[in-house]
Scaffold this motif. Structure first.
Motif, PDB file in Angstrom:
ATOM      1  N   GLU A 161     -16.669   7.582  11.209  1.00 25.52           N
ATOM      2  CA  GLU A 161     -17.271   8.135  12.422  1.00 25.52           C
ATOM      3  C   GLU A 161     -17.563   7.017  13.422  1.00 25.52           C
ATOM      4  OE1 GLU A 161     -20.605  10.124  10.758  1.00 25.52           O
ATOM      5  OE2 GLU A 161     -19.456  11.900  10.138  1.00 25.52           O
ATOM      6  N   ARG A 162     -18.031   5.884  12.914  1.00 22.26           N
ATOM      7  CA  ARG A 162     -18.299   4.738  13.780  1.00 22.26           C
ATOM      8  C   ARG A 162     -16.987   4.187  14.351  1.00 22.26           C
ATOM      9  NH1 ARG A 162     -23.042   2.949  16.246  1.00 22.26           N
ATOM     10  NH2 ARG A 162     -22.847   0.710  16.683  1.00 22.26           N
ATOM     11  N   ALA A 163     -15.946   4.193  13.538  1.00 23.11           N
ATOM     12  CA  ALA A 163     -14.648   3.713  14.000  1.00 23.11           C
ATOM     13  C   ALA A 163     -14.095   4.600  15.107  1.00 23.11           C
ATOM     14  CB  ALA A 163     -13.672   3.660  12.828  1.00 23.11           C
ATOM     15  N   LEU A 164     -14.320   5.913  15.001  1.00 23.81           N
ATOM     16  CA  LEU A 164     -13.905   6.820  16.070  1.00 23.81           C
ATOM     17  C   LEU A 164     -14.683   6.531  17.351  1.00 23.81           C
ATOM     18  CD1 LEU A 164     -13.610  10.223  14.165  1.00 23.81           C
ATOM     19  CD2 LEU A 164     -11.731   8.885  15.132  1.00 23.81           C
ATOM     20  N   ALA A 165     -15.986   6.306  17.219  1.00 24.32           N
ATOM     21  CA  ALA A 165     -16.793   5.981  18.396  1.00 24.32           C
ATOM     22  C   ALA A 165     -16.294   4.701  19.057  1.00 24.32           C
ATOM     23  CB  ALA A 165     -18.253   5.825  17.993  1.00 24.32           C
ATOM     24  N   ARG A 166     -15.858   3.760  18.244  1.00 25.78           N
ATOM     25  CA  ARG A 166     -15.350   2.471  18.732  1.00 25.78           C
ATOM     26  C   ARG A 166     -13.931   2.590  19.265  1.00 25.78           C
ATOM     27  NH1 ARG A 166     -16.366  -3.020  17.775  1.00 25.78           N
ATOM     28  NH2 ARG A 166     -14.506  -4.331  17.488  1.00 25.78           N
ATOM     29  N   ASP A 167     -13.235   3.692  18.929  1.00 24.88           N
ATOM     30  CA  ASP A 167     -11.830   3.883  19.274  1.00 24.88           C
ATOM     31  C   ASP A 167     -10.995   2.733  18.728  1.00 24.88           C
ATOM     32  OD1 ASP A 167      -9.791   5.453  20.393  1.00 24.88           O
ATOM     33  OD2 ASP A 167      -9.720   4.186  22.184  1.00 24.88           O
ATOM     34  N   ASP A 168     -11.287   2.374  17.459  1.00 22.79           N
ATOM     35  CA  ASP A 168     -10.663   1.224  16.800  1.00 22.79           C
ATOM     36  C   ASP A 168      -9.621   1.747  15.812  1.00 22.79           C
ATOM     37  OD1 ASP A 168     -10.059  -0.905  15.068  1.00 22.79           O
ATOM     38  OD2 ASP A 168     -12.017  -1.824  15.385  1.00 22.79           O
ATOM     39  N   VAL A 169      -8.352   1.649  16.184  1.00 23.88           N
ATOM     40  CA  VAL A 169      -7.299   2.264  15.383  1.00 23.88           C
ATOM     41  C   VAL A 169      -7.220   1.643  13.992  1.00 23.88           C
ATOM     42  CG1 VAL A 169      -5.466   0.744  16.235  1.00 23.88           C
ATOM     43  CG2 VAL A 169      -4.893   3.031  15.430  1.00 23.88           C
ATOM     44  N   THR A 184      -8.162  14.550   4.245  1.00 22.11           N
ATOM     45  CA  THR A 184      -8.529  13.300   4.910  1.00 22.11           C
ATOM     46  C   THR A 184      -7.296  12.549   5.386  1.00 22.11           C
ATOM     47  OG1 THR A 184     -10.579  13.068   3.657  1.00 22.11           O
ATOM     48  CG2 THR A 184      -9.655  11.058   4.585  1.00 22.11           C
ATOM     49  N   ILE A 185      -6.250  12.517   4.547  1.00 23.14           N
ATOM     50  CA  ILE A 185      -5.016  11.825   4.918  1.00 23.14           C
ATOM     51  C   ILE A 185      -4.385  12.474   6.143  1.00 23.14           C
ATOM     52  CG2 ILE A 185      -2.646  11.356   4.178  1.00 23.14           C
ATOM     53  CD1 ILE A 185      -3.868  11.101   1.298  1.00 23.14           C
ATOM     54  N   THR A 186      -4.325  13.811   6.160  1.00 30.00           N
ATOM     55  CA  THR A 186      -3.729  14.522   7.299  1.00 30.00           C
ATOM     56  C   THR A 186      -4.493  14.229   8.578  1.00 30.00           C
ATOM     57  OG1 THR A 186      -2.896  16.303   5.879  1.00 30.00           O
ATOM     58  CG2 THR A 186      -3.148  16.792   8.214  1.00 30.00           C
ATOM     59  N   ALA A 187      -5.827  14.290   8.515  1.00 33.25           N
ATOM     60  CA  ALA A 187      -6.647  14.048   9.702  1.00 33.25           C
ATOM     61  C   ALA A 187      -6.550  12.591  10.150  1.00 33.25           C
ATOM     62  CB  ALA A 187      -8.105  14.418   9.409  1.00 33.25           C
ATOM     63  N   THR A 188      -6.466  11.676   9.194  1.00 31.97           N
ATOM     64  CA  THR A 188      -6.348  10.259   9.545  1.00 31.97           C
ATOM     65  C   THR A 188      -5.023   9.994  10.243  1.00 31.97           C
ATOM     66  OG1 THR A 188      -7.750   9.591   7.684  1.00 31.97           O
ATOM     67  CG2 THR A 188      -6.328   7.907   8.635  1.00 31.97           C
ATOM     68  N   ARG A 189      -3.949  10.568   9.735  1.00 29.35           N
ATOM     69  CA  ARG A 189      -2.651  10.386  10.387  1.00 29.35           C
ATOM     70  C   ARG A 189      -2.698  10.915  11.826  1.00 29.35           C
ATOM     71  NH1 ARG A 189       1.179   8.764   6.647  1.00 29.35           N
ATOM     72  NH2 ARG A 189       1.044   9.588   4.518  1.00 29.35           N
ATOM     73  N   ALA A 190      -3.343  12.062  12.027  1.00 33.72           N
ATOM     74  CA  ALA A 190      -3.435  12.640  13.370  1.00 33.72           C
ATOM     75  C   ALA A 190      -4.247  11.730  14.295  1.00 33.72           C
ATOM     76  CB  ALA A 190      -4.060  14.029  13.300  1.00 33.72           C
ATOM     77  N   ALA A 191      -5.346  11.170  13.778  1.00 29.23           N
ATOM     78  CA  ALA A 191      -6.178  10.279  14.587  1.00 29.23           C
ATOM     79  C   ALA A 191      -5.430   9.008  14.954  1.00 29.23           C
ATOM     80  CB  ALA A 191      -7.467   9.937  13.830  1.00 29.23           C
ATOM     81  N   LEU A 192      -4.594   8.529  14.055  1.00 30.87           N
ATOM     82  CA  LEU A 192      -3.793   7.341  14.347  1.00 30.87           C
ATOM     83  C   LEU A 192      -2.704   7.666  15.369  1.00 30.87           C
ATOM     84  CD1 LEU A 192      -3.346   5.844  10.749  1.00 30.87           C
ATOM     85  CD2 LEU A 192      -4.974   5.131  12.509  1.00 30.87           C
ATOM     86  N   ALA A 193      -2.080   8.828  15.226  1.00 32.44           N
ATOM     87  CA  ALA A 193      -0.981   9.202  16.119  1.00 32.44           C
ATOM     88  C   ALA A 193      -1.452   9.347  17.554  1.00 32.44           C
ATOM     89  CB  ALA A 193      -0.337  10.502  15.636  1.00 32.44           C
ATOM     90  N   VAL A 194      -2.627   9.927  17.757  1.00 34.72           N
ATOM     91  CA  VAL A 194      -3.118  10.129  19.120  1.00 34.72           C
ATOM     92  C   VAL A 194      -3.463   8.802  19.781  1.00 34.72           C
ATOM     93  CG1 VAL A 194      -5.623  10.363  18.701  1.00 34.72           C
ATOM     94  CG2 VAL A 194      -4.526  11.756  20.464  1.00 34.72           C
ATOM     95  N   ARG A 195      -3.568   7.758  18.959  1.00 34.14           N
ATOM     96  CA  ARG A 195      -3.820   6.402  19.487  1.00 34.14           C
ATOM     97  C   ARG A 195      -2.566   5.548  19.493  1.00 34.14           C
ATOM     98  NH1 ARG A 195      -8.162   8.667  17.468  1.00 34.14           N
ATOM     99  NH2 ARG A 195     -10.152   8.320  18.532  1.00 34.14           N
TER     100      ARG A 195
END
Length: 294
Positions: A62-70, A96-107
């Motif tokens: 959650e902190r990493a998302l706030a930081r926008d740190d890929v 978790t893996i699916t959501a993490t991949r999506a968060a990485l892709a959008v960045r």
């Protein structure tokens, strides 16, 4: 800020030995909260407090998302999924893996992540989705990181053995046979277990397979990798039975069942208990409450 993943103790597979913040770049100030969350999670893993580790890796993410740190997002997602798998929650790990991949892709990080492939393979294997697991394991086995590649090969071997794919199992055994010189103890244990499985699959020397499996058991006991140790005990039991020592096989199945149950792998524990003929007595079980009398 550079975080890190821990690939060292995949306990199909997949137990973390500890993870924390890596070296800090001069132009990337430290986020103390994020680093502390990762460090606290790693310490919890070391004490086998997986619920606490899951909570802390989630907080780090959650902190990493706030930081926008890929990088930190990827590392937190990997570590969280690994802990969930080690806690026998493969469906949660896949989510978790699916959501993490999506968060990485959008960045903008759309390439494959071999670490996530590795955990995905372990989760799919745990769920019995062997074809999908084999595909993910093959991707992990081709990783540039030697730790990921080794564990990817190991999972390929487990899947092949469980699926009756002797050709793939033989190729994995050949891979481990090429590992010479000083290798990490976990690699040695994996090599011994794969060698034992390959001997049993090809009707090789059952007593050699028995010895190889027991060597894997010893290494994993020293590494406090009890789920993996229990699985190797199960392989040793198969080998003992194939070698014609039925009594030793029953004892090894009983030992595997007790170890797996205490490590949280109830499905394997139940399977080995049946092969042992009856559940072994547990001297540490809670006593039954006294019967009420009128």
């Amino acid at each position: 800020m550079t975080m890190k993943k821990d690939y060292a103790a995949m306990a199909l597979l997949l137990a973390l030995a500890g993870c924390g913040g890596g070296a800090q770049k001069a132009d990337s100030p430290t986020d103390t909260t994020l680093s502390q969350d990762m460090d606290t999670a790693g310490e919890a893993v070391g004490m086998d407090r997986l619920a606490v580790a899951e909570q802390q890796y989630r907080a780090a993410g959650e902190r990493a998302l706030a930081r926008d740190d890929v990088t930190a997002i990827g590392d937190s997602g990997y570590n969280l999924a690994t802990v969930q798998l080690d806690a026998n929650k493969p469906q949660d790990a896949l989510a978790t893996i699916t959501a993490t991949r999506a968060a990485l892709a959008v960045r903008g990080q759309s390439g494959d992540d071999s670490g996530l492939d590795l955990v995905q393979a372990g989760a799919l294997h745990r769920l019995g989705r062997e074809a999908e697991a084999a595909t993910a394991a093959a991707r992990a086995a081709g990783a540039q990181d030697s730790d990921i590649a080794e564990k990817g090969q190991f999972i390929r071997g487990l899947i092949a053995d469980d699926s009756g794919d002797q050709a793939t199992l033989a190729s994995v055994a050949a891979y481990f046979a090429t590992l010479t010189g000083r290798v990490p103890p976990s690699w040695s244990a994996d090599a011994k277990e794969i060698a034992a499985r390959n001997l049993l699959a090809t009707n090789g020397d059952a007593r050699t397979a028995w010895q190889d499996a027991l060597q894997a058991v010893t290494i994993r006991r020293h590494q406090v990798a009890y789920r993996d140790m229990a699985r190797a005990l199960g392989v040793a039991a198969r080998a003992a039975d194939r070698a014609g020592d039925g009594q030793a096989a029953l004892q090894l199945y009983a030992r595997a069942s007790q170890s797996a149950r205490q490590a949280g792998d109830t499905a394997a524990a139940d399977r080995w208990a049946k092969l042992a003929g009856a559940p072994a007595a547990d001297p540490f079980a809670q006593p039954a409450p006294p019967a009420h009398t009128k």
